[in-house]
Enzyme design. Sequence first.
Site, PDB file in Angstrom:
ATOM      1  N   TYR A 155      57.413  52.137 -14.691  1.00 26.70           N
ATOM      2  CA  TYR A 155      56.568  52.957 -15.447  1.00 26.70           C
ATOM      3  C   TYR A 155      55.971  52.577 -16.511  1.00 26.70           C
ATOM      4  CZ  TYR A 155      57.800  56.181 -11.342  1.00 26.70           C
ATOM      5  OH  TYR A 155      57.974  56.791 -10.201  1.00 26.70           O
ATOM      6  N   CYS A 206      67.076  62.124   1.646  1.00 24.93           N
ATOM      7  CA  CYS A 206      66.406  63.015   0.508  1.00 24.93           C
ATOM      8  C   CYS A 206      65.554  62.004  -0.121  1.00 24.93           C
ATOM      9  CB  CYS A 206      67.719  63.173  -0.369  1.00 24.93           C
ATOM     10  SG  CYS A 206      68.470  61.954  -1.037  1.00 24.93           S
ATOM     11  N   CYS A 220      68.732  67.298   2.850  1.00 22.91           N
ATOM     12  CA  CYS A 220      69.839  66.518   2.722  1.00 22.91           C
ATOM     13  C   CYS A 220      70.585  66.731   4.061  1.00 22.91           C
ATOM     14  CB  CYS A 220      70.783  67.014   1.709  1.00 22.91           C
ATOM     15  SG  CYS A 220      72.431  66.415   1.624  1.00 22.91           S
TER      16      CYS A 220
HETATM   17 FE1  SF4 Z   1      70.704  62.158   0.294  1.00 21.67          FE
HETATM   18 FE2  SF4 Z   1      72.055  64.065   1.241  1.00 21.67          FE
HETATM   19 FE3  SF4 Z   1      71.946  61.483   2.577  1.00 21.67          FE
HETATM   20 FE4  SF4 Z   1      73.388  61.944   0.245  1.00 21.67          FE
HETATM   21  S1  SF4 Z   1      73.772  62.652   2.401  1.00 21.67           S
HETATM   22  S2  SF4 Z   1      71.790  60.196   0.511  1.00 21.67           S
HETATM   23  S3  SF4 Z   1      72.291  63.324  -0.838  1.00 21.67           S
HETATM   24  S4  SF4 Z   1      70.222  63.023   2.336  1.00 21.67           S
END
Ligand code: SF4
Length: 674
Positions: A175, A350, A362
């Site tokens: 950035y 995520c 998640c």
């Molecule tokens: Fe992201 Fe949840 Fe996968 Fe961990 S388990 S990488 S926090 S989606």
Amino acid sequence: MPRNPSYDILFQPVRIGPVTAPNRFYQTPHATGFGWQRPQSGAALRGVKAEGGWGVVCTEYCSIHPSSDDSPYAFLTLWDDSDIAPLALTAEAIHKHGALAGIELWHGGAHASNRMTRVPGIAPDVQPALYHLPATARAMDLSDIRDFRSWQRAAAIRAKQAGFDIVYVYAGHDYLPFQFLSRRTNHRGDAYGGSLENRVRLLREMIEDTRDAVGDTCAVAVRLAVDELHGPDGITSEGEGREIIAMLAELPDLWDVNVAGALGNDSRSARFSPEGFQEANVAFVKSLTTKPVVSVGRFTSPDRMVSQIKRGIQDFIGAARPSIADPFLPQKIREGREDEIRECIGCNICRAANNEGVGLRCTQNPTMGEEWRRGWHPERIATYPRREKALVIGGGPAGLEAALTLGRRGLEVTLAEAGTALGGRLLHEATLPGLQTWMRVRDWRVHMIGKLSNLQIFPGSRMEAADIAEFGADHVVLATGSRWRRDAVGVYAIRPGAYPQALTPDDIFAGAQVTGPVVIYDDEHYFMAGALAERLAGQGHAVHYVTTAAVASSWTALTNEQDFLQARLIEAGVSIHPLKALKGQASDHITLSCVYTGCEEALPCGTLVLATGRLPELGLWTALAATGVQATRVGDCLAPSSIADAVHSAHRFARLLGEPDLPPRRERAPERPY
Ligand code: SF4
Ligand code: ADP
């Protein structure tokens, strides 16, 4: 259980300039997909983190000016005073639980798309605007630099008014301040370009300005990429990254350091980097400053956390994904319940949420992102009003989640799994290269189920419709999963084809022999085809990867994995054939056609593997319907999708059992006056 005394060090308070963090658990800034449009969702999410024991909880990136607009992605804004009250909701939600609230002030420079504001982008130099082609970011002159400094200062003052304790100067992830630091992007000939001292000038001024504006009560944190992983051309931890820290060592109140350049480097999936992978690059920082240092590395093991502190790598345990997978990770360690930590599997679902411009989700934690819009809490759930019997069929991610959640609600739960082992699709998928951590989805649930006396699991129990009818449960949940299609129907090809000699991933997992050149045909675009290609190439097969998309495993661009993946396939000798659709199969070759022109070509093929769509396993569902027994399908046997979706589907069913299934709340208008 009493707390393990060796973890006491994690609960020591740490001073950060004028403020003090109650412990060493530091939720570093991470995107949520909520941004300025959904302030209540963002506040509720951060509040749950603070409630779970994170001593510092930071926001996602917060733009300081309309020339830094990341639309359509969700980002926060502090452009004028109307932004203060919505952000105060987040600071209040964090303070309510005794944590410090941090805010990541942000200017994207040439990385800001400005699609909403339509303000021309700015950069150290005239530069093609990344993500906003065919626009060009204009070069900042000295008056632009003065303006820029005043925006940072004004945003810092508003952040303080909103109640934040830690205010960031953000010089990472390519950035704007980082664009000034790096020789790759700064070719100026004035006092802000050329020597490192000149390139650091703006960052130094920003730190001084921010301290001057709010440093009496707020800590000033600097987020710096100490290595942009571009080799000697750029900032490196042996070279200019180290020099920058040495030059500014005592100026900020806290150093938040990482390896960056692109965001994907900093948040690599488990497939491409292990826990603590940034250590080699950031470990030097503490030797050059007395100020507290924080960094990330997908830390989920308390022993590894203690080791980070004791070995002097960092003062805090920085975490984004571990705090998403388990917002109550610190509290569990504090209470001697570290065995209950729901460990991040490093799948980067995520990351995909933000990259798609939707609220955070998640794989491990189905309540993530649902705190405000559905009122879900990761640790609390309403008890079901009656002691009824539930029968769950299938021990994959969905069945385990359904059983666990129904058990937590107090029902008498029986889970029957046909196989001798629990895990469903995970039993195969977690054997693919780099996906071993995915087994945590099973392991955490099985472990938590073991703590419930009202839940019984029966492996090796294939259930037929008559067995279910005889069992006489009040609630029957089918979580029988899915299978890969043999007719090549996928995203591109919606008409079924006939490929009697082809194999599917299920056949490969069942041990089918492959011969001759192997062709993996990807018309699904997530991880399966790429991971199978990697595995088969690793076993010595000549592998061709054919995809209807422009790149291998194209959807993984959203999990920030695609470029790592494609590089790995190329290095493994896999030959990639993009933008080709499957037309037919003969004994020794397949026919492909260009997705644009329809031009056909032949490709030698001994074994064809179809990774296209999946079909729900409906046999039991159909048979059960004939008996009149009511059942509910969850997970892949309802609609095959990601593991994250299977877990969410099962959780949603179990949490809402006996409750009205209302649409999620949307943030149309403030619920209280701003
Ligand atoms: Fe992201 Fe949840 Fe996968 Fe961990 S388990 S990488 S926090 S989606
Ligand atoms: P999901 O991702 O939806 O959990 P999976 O495919 O991972 O789906 O898991 C489905 C599980 O259901 C598998 O472990 C499979 O063995 C099990 N299963 C399928 N049919 C039956 C049945 N009739 N009785 C018991 N278990 C079954």
